[in-house]
Write a protein that holds these residues in place. Structure first.
Motif, short mmCIF file in Angstrom:
data_model
loop_
_atom_site.label_atom_id
_atom_site.label_comp_id
_atom_site.label_asym_id
_atom_site.label_seq_id
_atom_site.Cartn_x
_atom_site.Cartn_y
_atom_site.Cartn_z
N GLY A 84 1.50 0.72 49.37
CA GLY A 84 1.43 1.50 50.60
C GLY A 84 2.76 1.94 51.17
N ALA A 85 3.84 1.72 50.48
CA ALA A 85 5.16 2.14 50.98
C ALA A 85 5.30 3.66 50.88
CB ALA A 85 6.27 1.46 50.19
N ASN A 86 5.98 4.24 51.85
CA ASN A 86 6.23 5.68 51.82
C ASN A 86 7.72 6.00 51.83
OD1 ASN A 86 6.97 5.20 54.48
ND2 ASN A 86 5.03 5.94 55.30
N GLU A 87 8.55 4.97 51.68
CA GLU A 87 9.99 5.15 51.65
C GLU A 87 10.61 4.08 50.75
OE1 GLU A 87 13.68 5.83 54.80
OE2 GLU A 87 11.77 5.11 55.55
N VAL A 88 11.73 4.41 50.12
CA VAL A 88 12.46 3.49 49.27
C VAL A 88 13.85 3.30 49.88
CG1 VAL A 88 13.32 3.01 46.93
CG2 VAL A 88 11.31 4.47 47.24
N LEU A 89 14.26 2.05 50.05
CA LEU A 89 15.57 1.75 50.61
C LEU A 89 16.26 0.67 49.80
CD1 LEU A 89 13.38 1.87 53.20
CD2 LEU A 89 15.52 1.78 54.41
N THR A 90 17.57 0.69 49.78
CA THR A 90 18.34 -0.42 49.22
C THR A 90 18.88 -1.23 50.38
OG1 THR A 90 20.49 0.70 49.18
CG2 THR A 90 19.06 1.02 47.25
N VAL A 91 19.29 -2.45 50.11
CA VAL A 91 19.95 -3.27 51.13
C VAL A 91 21.43 -3.44 50.78
CG1 VAL A 91 17.83 -4.49 51.74
CG2 VAL A 91 19.34 -5.47 50.01
N PHE A 92 21.92 -2.55 49.93
CA PHE A 92 23.32 -2.59 49.50
C PHE A 92 23.81 -1.14 49.36
CE2 PHE A 92 20.35 -3.16 45.99
CZ PHE A 92 20.64 -2.08 45.18
N PRO A 93 25.12 -0.94 49.43
CA PRO A 93 25.67 0.43 49.32
C PRO A 93 25.51 1.01 47.92
CG PRO A 93 27.39 -1.17 49.94
CD PRO A 93 26.14 -1.94 49.68
N ASP A 94 25.63 2.31 47.84
CA ASP A 94 25.56 3.04 46.57
C ASP A 94 26.99 3.22 46.06
OD1 ASP A 94 24.86 4.67 44.45
OD2 ASP A 94 24.40 6.41 45.67
N PHE A 95 27.48 2.23 45.31
CA PHE A 95 28.88 2.23 44.92
C PHE A 95 29.27 3.37 43.97
CE2 PHE A 95 28.12 -2.29 45.97
CZ PHE A 95 29.06 -2.41 46.97
N TRP A 96 28.39 3.80 43.11
CA TRP A 96 28.76 4.77 42.07
C TRP A 96 27.91 6.03 42.12
CZ3 TRP A 96 33.26 3.62 40.34
CH2 TRP A 96 33.66 2.29 40.25
N ASP A 97 27.39 6.38 43.29
CA ASP A 97 26.52 7.56 43.44
C ASP A 97 25.27 7.48 42.58
OD1 ASP A 97 28.18 8.70 45.33
OD2 ASP A 97 29.26 9.91 43.88
N PHE A 98 24.91 6.27 42.15
CA PHE A 98 23.71 6.08 41.34
C PHE A 98 22.49 6.61 42.08
CE2 PHE A 98 19.97 3.47 40.35
CZ PHE A 98 19.88 3.67 38.99
N PHE A 99 22.29 6.19 43.33
CA PHE A 99 21.13 6.61 44.10
C PHE A 99 21.28 8.05 44.59
CE2 PHE A 99 20.95 1.99 44.29
CZ PHE A 99 19.63 1.79 43.91
N LYS A 100 22.47 8.43 45.00
CA LYS A 100 22.71 9.80 45.46
C LYS A 100 22.34 10.81 44.37
CE LYS A 100 26.27 12.76 47.40
NZ LYS A 100 27.68 12.87 47.77
N ASN A 101 22.68 10.49 43.13
CA ASN A 101 22.36 11.37 42.01
C ASN A 101 20.87 11.46 41.72
OD1 ASN A 101 25.05 12.03 41.61
ND2 ASN A 101 25.37 10.43 40.10
N ARG A 102 20.09 10.60 42.34
CA ARG A 102 18.64 10.60 42.16
C ARG A 102 17.91 11.08 43.41
NH1 ARG A 102 21.38 7.97 38.97
NH2 ARG A 102 20.70 7.55 36.85
N GLY A 103 18.68 11.70 44.33
CA GLY A 103 18.08 12.33 45.50
C GLY A 103 18.05 11.49 46.76
N THR A 105 19.51 9.68 50.17
CA THR A 105 20.54 9.84 51.19
C THR A 105 21.28 8.52 51.23
OG1 THR A 105 19.12 11.33 52.44
CG2 THR A 105 20.95 10.31 53.63
N VAL A 106 22.60 8.58 51.33
CA VAL A 106 23.39 7.35 51.32
C VAL A 106 24.32 7.30 52.54
CG1 VAL A 106 23.32 7.17 48.81
CG2 VAL A 106 25.23 8.33 49.88
N ASP A 107 24.58 6.09 52.98
CA ASP A 107 25.62 5.85 53.98
C ASP A 107 26.44 4.66 53.52
OD1 ASP A 107 24.19 3.54 54.75
OD2 ASP A 107 23.25 4.53 56.46
N GLU A 108 27.23 4.08 54.40
CA GLU A 108 28.13 3.00 54.00
C GLU A 108 27.41 1.70 53.65
OE1 GLU A 108 28.53 4.50 57.21
OE2 GLU A 108 29.69 6.05 56.22
N THR A 109 26.16 1.54 54.12
CA THR A 109 25.49 0.25 53.94
C THR A 109 24.29 0.27 53.01
OG1 THR A 109 24.09 0.61 55.89
CG2 THR A 109 26.21 -0.52 56.24
N HIS A 110 23.68 1.46 52.81
CA HIS A 110 22.49 1.49 51.96
C HIS A 110 22.16 2.92 51.53
CE1 HIS A 110 20.71 2.76 55.74
NE2 HIS A 110 19.49 2.79 55.22
N ALA A 111 21.11 3.04 50.72
CA ALA A 111 20.60 4.34 50.28
C ALA A 111 19.11 4.36 50.61
CB ALA A 111 20.81 4.51 48.78
#
Length: 122
Positions: A84-103, A105-111
């Motif tokens: 039932g989730a409608n959003e995906v979040l990390t609890v750690f920063p995106d150090f190598w644009d791994f998540f950014k490259n997959r669409g 949004t990233v900030d200093e603390t998570h994606a």
């Protein structure tokens, strides 16, 4: 993960882990190649940790490690969607644009991203 004791062991070092947390793993035969620790809360799936055998997080993921991490990220999204989730979040920063490259949004603390970025319906 079928081995609940091993799952508890992998989750024990993660302060964000709770009763909803699970470990999704990628294996070749009996050998674990990587895993994603996830938790589903409040309509969101949180990626608590991504791990791939032989991957050094101080370097940009490449080759097989990149494939494993990408597959596990997608498995985490799919798992969350079935819960039932409608959003995906990390609890750690995106150090190598791994998540950014997959669409994501990233900030200093998570994606973060809506589920529709990863899980598509046709």
């Amino acid at each position: 993960m079928e081995d609940r004791e091993k799952e508890r062991e992998l989750l024990s070092g993660l302060e964000e882990a709770d009763d909803s947390s699970r470990v999704l793993h990628m294996c070749e035969r009996e050998h674990m190649m990587g895993y994603a620790a996830v938790a589903v809360k409040e309509g969101k799936v949180f990626i608590l940790k991504l791990w791939a055998e032989g991957y050094d997080p101080s370097q940009k993921p490449l080759g097989e490690a990149l494939f494993i991490l990408d597959s596990l990220m997608r498995a985490a999204a799919s798992f969350g969607e079935t819960k039932g989730a409608n959003e995906v979040l990390t609890v750690f920063p995106d150090f190598w644009d791994f998540f950014k490259n997959r669409g994501f949004t990233v900030d200093e603390t998570h994606a973060f991203t809506p589920m529709s970025t990863i899980v598509h319906y046709e």
